[in-house]
Design an enzyme around this catalytic site. Structure first.
Site, mmCIF file in Angstrom:
data_model
loop_
_atom_site.group_PDB
_atom_site.id
_atom_site.type_symbol
_atom_site.label_atom_id
_atom_site.label_comp_id
_atom_site.label_asym_id
_atom_site.label_seq_id
_atom_site.Cartn_x
_atom_site.Cartn_y
_atom_site.Cartn_z
ATOM 1 N N ARG A 237 0.847 -1.203 0.000
ATOM 2 C CA ARG A 237 0.000 0.000 0.000
ATOM 3 C C ARG A 237 0.877 1.245 0.000
ATOM 4 O O ARG A 237 0.570 2.247 -0.653
ATOM 5 C CB ARG A 237 -0.887 0.019 1.242
ATOM 6 C CG ARG A 237 -1.976 -1.028 1.229
ATOM 7 C CD ARG A 237 -2.751 -0.934 2.536
ATOM 8 N NE ARG A 237 -3.689 -2.038 2.632
ATOM 9 C CZ ARG A 237 -3.824 -2.821 3.695
ATOM 10 N NH1 ARG A 237 -3.091 -2.611 4.777
ATOM 11 N NH2 ARG A 237 -4.692 -3.806 3.691
ATOM 12 N N PHE B 113 -11.688 -5.366 -5.260
ATOM 13 C CA PHE B 113 -11.612 -6.252 -4.079
ATOM 14 C C PHE B 113 -11.070 -5.443 -2.897
ATOM 15 O O PHE B 113 -10.112 -5.840 -2.231
ATOM 16 C CB PHE B 113 -10.700 -7.473 -4.340
ATOM 17 C CG PHE B 113 -11.021 -8.227 -5.596
ATOM 18 C CD1 PHE B 113 -12.024 -9.190 -5.606
ATOM 19 C CD2 PHE B 113 -10.328 -7.970 -6.780
ATOM 20 C CE1 PHE B 113 -12.313 -9.901 -6.774
ATOM 21 C CE2 PHE B 113 -10.622 -8.664 -7.947
ATOM 22 C CZ PHE B 113 -11.610 -9.635 -7.940
ATOM 23 N N ASP C 242 -16.144 -3.746 -4.141
ATOM 24 C CA ASP C 242 -16.158 -5.043 -3.438
ATOM 25 C C ASP C 242 -17.575 -5.588 -3.547
ATOM 26 O O ASP C 242 -18.543 -4.821 -3.528
ATOM 27 C CB ASP C 242 -15.780 -4.863 -1.965
ATOM 28 C CG ASP C 242 -15.305 -6.175 -1.332
ATOM 29 O OD1 ASP C 242 -14.106 -6.302 -1.058
ATOM 30 O OD2 ASP C 242 -16.167 -7.074 -1.106
ATOM 31 N N SER C 243 -17.699 -6.910 -3.655
ATOM 32 C CA SER C 243 -19.040 -7.477 -3.794
ATOM 33 C C SER C 243 -19.794 -7.462 -2.462
ATOM 34 O O SER C 243 -21.001 -7.621 -2.434
ATOM 35 C CB SER C 243 -18.955 -8.907 -4.338
ATOM 36 O OG SER C 243 -18.097 -9.666 -3.532
ATOM 37 N N ALA D 86 -16.677 -7.869 -9.139
ATOM 38 C CA ALA D 86 -15.505 -7.317 -9.819
ATOM 39 C C ALA D 86 -15.528 -7.615 -11.315
ATOM 40 O O ALA D 86 -15.250 -6.740 -12.136
ATOM 41 C CB ALA D 86 -14.240 -7.887 -9.199
ATOM 42 N N ASP E 42 -6.673 -7.199 -6.069
ATOM 43 C CA ASP E 42 -6.221 -7.988 -4.914
ATOM 44 C C ASP E 42 -7.329 -8.958 -4.506
ATOM 45 O O ASP E 42 -7.966 -8.798 -3.468
ATOM 46 C CB ASP E 42 -5.858 -7.046 -3.748
ATOM 47 C CG ASP E 42 -5.307 -7.805 -2.560
ATOM 48 O OD1 ASP E 42 -4.796 -8.921 -2.745
ATOM 49 O OD2 ASP E 42 -5.391 -7.273 -1.424
ATOM 50 N N CYS F 165 -2.984 -14.190 -3.331
ATOM 51 C CA CYS F 165 -2.660 -14.609 -1.964
ATOM 52 C C CYS F 165 -2.909 -16.110 -1.795
ATOM 53 O O CYS F 165 -3.012 -16.603 -0.684
ATOM 54 C CB CYS F 165 -3.451 -13.798 -0.942
ATOM 55 S SG CYS F 165 -5.213 -13.963 -1.105
HETATM 56 N N1 SAH Z 1 -7.382 -5.570 -0.865
HETATM 57 C C1 SAH Z 1 -7.935 -5.802 0.435
HETATM 58 C C2 SAH Z 1 -8.103 -7.263 0.755
HETATM 59 C C3 SAH Z 1 -8.941 -8.021 -0.244
HETATM 60 S S1 SAH Z 1 -9.731 -9.439 0.422
HETATM 61 C C4 SAH Z 1 -7.092 -5.120 1.506
HETATM 62 O O1 SAH Z 1 -6.056 -4.498 1.182
HETATM 63 O O2 SAH Z 1 -7.461 -5.174 2.666
HETATM 64 C C5 SAH Z 1 -10.780 -9.913 -0.872
HETATM 65 C C6 SAH Z 1 -12.062 -9.125 -0.989
HETATM 66 O O3 SAH Z 1 -12.663 -9.501 -2.211
HETATM 67 C C7 SAH Z 1 -13.105 -9.388 0.074
HETATM 68 O O4 SAH Z 1 -13.442 -8.186 0.708
HETATM 69 C C8 SAH Z 1 -14.325 -9.956 -0.680
HETATM 70 O O5 SAH Z 1 -15.577 -9.454 -0.197
HETATM 71 C C9 SAH Z 1 -14.079 -9.457 -2.074
HETATM 72 N N2 SAH Z 1 -14.653 -10.270 -3.166
HETATM 73 C C10 SAH Z 1 -14.705 -11.619 -3.274
HETATM 74 N N3 SAH Z 1 -15.223 -11.993 -4.458
HETATM 75 C C11 SAH Z 1 -15.513 -10.840 -5.129
HETATM 76 C C12 SAH Z 1 -16.051 -10.546 -6.420
HETATM 77 N N4 SAH Z 1 -16.405 -11.507 -7.253
HETATM 78 N N5 SAH Z 1 -16.199 -9.261 -6.766
HETATM 79 C C13 SAH Z 1 -15.828 -8.254 -5.917
HETATM 80 N N6 SAH Z 1 -15.314 -8.470 -4.714
HETATM 81 C C14 SAH Z 1 -15.158 -9.750 -4.309
#
Ligand code: SAH
Length: 392
Positions: free
Chosen positions: A210, A226, A248-249, A278, A296, A336
């Protein structure tokens, strides 16, 4: 209990690998209580390790290769050593930062244990039955080693303990009971929802990445896919982004992003958050809307057998970004998934780049930060990888 290994099965332990697989065991003496401490002996009866025994393919998680007691002093020594590393890298005892991982399992010679620090609260997570049984000793050691800086200890293992062990564990405080949920990362404030949030409440592992993103943010239109709690988005704002869009979903995540934005940049209208899928968002967005995109996603492969589909998922996702990012744009892309290697991830991104027909250069190769150390004898502990790409 005492575990005797089959002949020749002590080799990986001599190289300090912290797991013993069930197939390496010749026989077990004494009561077999799941999560109990086991002394492990070679076929010749020589001491080799002590660890937590568990039913499953990983039968023992090694706590020590010295013939020593696993007592209060042991936990204190391990936690003290972990704290010293976090001090050395500047994340502990800093007025600018109160958010970091104090214990990262095998990386800190404590397999099955994760401890994250959020201000005055430590969130303890057990991934093994043995660590679950030791939770009160661990909490005591946290208190002793951290002193007054930790006032609350929250135990959050409902979803990380093996289901079959039937421990019926509920999350709850082992010490204190904190209503204060704001922690500081590199001078930025974040609400941490350790009660209901994902993992221990926040993704501490992206701190350094970040920070890097912040340096690329000035004057750019940024899309944070995400976004979860909006970590990257808040750094982008501080870095001087022109606009920041978070996606985010989960509607709950979007509330968290908006709260964190309000906490750091009240009334600043450069930021907007969208509760959307996404893939759909990327499909529908206009070409050239953004010149910096962060991808991410959650782990696409939780197990090795999901690897093939996961790689296809990474390619599909990144292809969308390559197709639509503005010329000269920057892509921060991550995986990850522990089951996906650095090379496999890079190959998935390569495929996406090639399919898009864009010229792409690698500017940075990213990984997990130093408070998530990788035990060199346990490369399985390396899970986070990322690339910063310039798309011409
Ligand atoms: N980048 C974040 C961590 C991401 S964790 C940070 O820095 O803290 C992954 C995230 O993706 C979760 O919040 C989850 O709700 C979201 N997610 C999972 N599937 C998704 C999709 N199809 N579309 C959008 N978001 C999604």
């Amino acid at each position: 209990m005492t575990i005797y290994l089959k002949r020749g099965k002590d080799e990986s332990l001599r190289r300090f690998h912290p797991w013993i697989f069930s197939g390496a065991i010749h026989h077990i003496d004494g009561a077999q209580e799941e999560g109990a401490l086991a002394r492990v002996l070679t076929a010749d009866g020589d001491y080799i390790a002590t660890g937590h025994w568990q039913i499953g393919s990983i039968a023992v998680r090694v706590l020590t290769f010295e013939d020593e007691a696993i007592d209060e002093a042991f936990w204190q020594r391990r936690l003290q050593a972990a704290l010293e590393v976090r001090r050395a890298i500047g994340v502990a005892d800093s007025p600018n930062n109160s958010t970091y991982r104090l214990v990262h399992g095998e990386g800190d010679h404590l397999p099955g244990l994760v401890i994250d620090i959020y201000g005055a609260t430590a969130v303890v997570q057990a991934h093994s039955v043995g660590m679950h049984r030791c939770r009160n000793e661990v909490a005591q050691a946290v208190k002793t080693v951290m002193g007054d800086t930790v006032q609350h200890i929250f135990y959050k293992s409902e979803t990380t303990l093996p289901f079959k062990a039937e421990l019926g564990q509920e999350n709850g405080f082992l010490l204190g009971g904190s209503p204060d949920d704001v922690a500081i990362e590199n001078g930025l404030k974040f609400h941490i929802d350790w009660l209901r949030g994902q993992k221990t409440g926040f993704f501490v592992d992206q701190r350094d990445n970040r920070s890097l993103l912040e340096h690329y943010s000035k004057g750019r239109d940024i899309l944070n896919m995400f976004c979860y709690t909006g970590g990257f988005s808040v750094y982008a704002m501080r870095g001087g982004a022109r606009t920041v869009h978070s996606v985010d979903s989960s509607a709950k995540a979007i509330d968290l992003v908006n709260d964190n934005m309000e906490l750091n940049f009240p009334g600043d209208n450069r930021h907007k958050a969208y509760a959307e899928d996404a893939f759909r968002f990327l499909q529908q967005m206009e070409e050239g809307s953004y010149d910096l995109i962060i991808l991410d996603p959650p782990a696409f492969a939780k197990h090795k057998d999901a690897l093939h589909n996961a790689l296809k998922g990474y390619t599909r996702l990144n292809l969308r970004a390559f197709e639509k990012i503005r010329p000269g744009g920057i892509l921060f892309t991550f995986s990850c998934s522990q089951a996906v290697s650095k090379d496999q991830f890079r190959m998935a991104i390569f495929t996406a780049a090639a399919q898009s027909g864009r010229r792409v250069r690698i500017l940075h190769q990213l990984h997990q930060p130093a408070d998530h150390p990788v035990n060199i004898y346990h490369p399985e502990g390396e899970y986070l990888k990322g690339l910063v790409l310039q798309v011409e």
